[in-house]
Design a protein around this motif. Sequence first.
Motif: not given
Length: 248
Positions: A80-81, A83-85, A87-88, A91, A123, A151, A153
Motif C-alpha cells: 500500500s502507500d 495515504e492508503d494507511i 485513509d484507512r 474510514q 491501521d 496494509p 507501505a
Amino acid sequence: MSTDKIVGRNPVMEALKSGREIDKILIAKGTEGGSLIKIIGKAKDRGIPIQYVERQKLNEISESNAHQGIIATVAAYEYSDLEDILDRAKQRGKDPFILILDEIMDPHNLGSIMRTADAVGVDGIIIPKRRSVGLTATVAKSSAGAIEYVPVAKVSNIAQTIDRIKEKGIWVAGADMSGAKEHYNTDLNGPLALVIGNEGQGISRLIKEKCDFLVKLPMAGQVSSLNASVAAAVLMYEVFRQRSTADN
C-alpha cells in the motif's frame, strides 16, 4: 499470493519492464555483460537495491544452477502507500495507529508483528525499501493470515516519512531503553505512530531524533533486550489498553 523470487535474466528483465514490485536483485559476483548491464541500469533507475553475492548463494535460493547469475526477490503481496494507511484510519472513524519498523530483517519477526498489529487494530505498517525484509512468503506464513488485513507501505526514506506523518498531526513514539518513562506510564492515546527498531541495533540515531518522545520497557533480568516482535507486541497492546480504557 505469488512466488517470492524471479530467477534468470529474461524473467527479471520482464518483471522490471512490467513495473512489478521488486524488493532487491541478487547478482553473482563476477557475472558480467550483455543483458545484465541493461538490468542493472533499469534497476538503478527504479531505485531497486542490488546486492552482489557468491554464486553458491544463488544456487541455494534457486534450488538449481539455472539462475544465469541473477535472482530478483519480489513481494508475495502488494504494498500500500502512506495515504492508503491514513485513509484507512479516517474510514474507521478513529485516531490513526501506525507502526514504523526501522530495518526489521527477520521475516518471522515481521510476520509476528503483523499478526499482533491485526489483533489490536493497527491501521498499517511502514517499512523502508532498503535493509528490511519485505512481504515474502515466509512473512505471509508467519503472519497466520494477518498479511491479508494489515496494509504495508514501503518507503524510500523513513525520516522523511516521519516528517510527513507529523504534518498530519500524528505523534511519533520510539521504543528505546533511553526513554524517559516506561510504556505504561506514558500517555499513548491520540493519533500515534510507534517506531520499533532493528533486532540488533534498535532504532537508528537519526530516526530516534525524529521521534517526539521515547518509551522504554522495564527489564529485571540479565538479558538487556527483548525480541523485536515481542517488544512490538507489548507496546501495541499498551496502546490498545489505553485506548480501550479511554473509550469506556
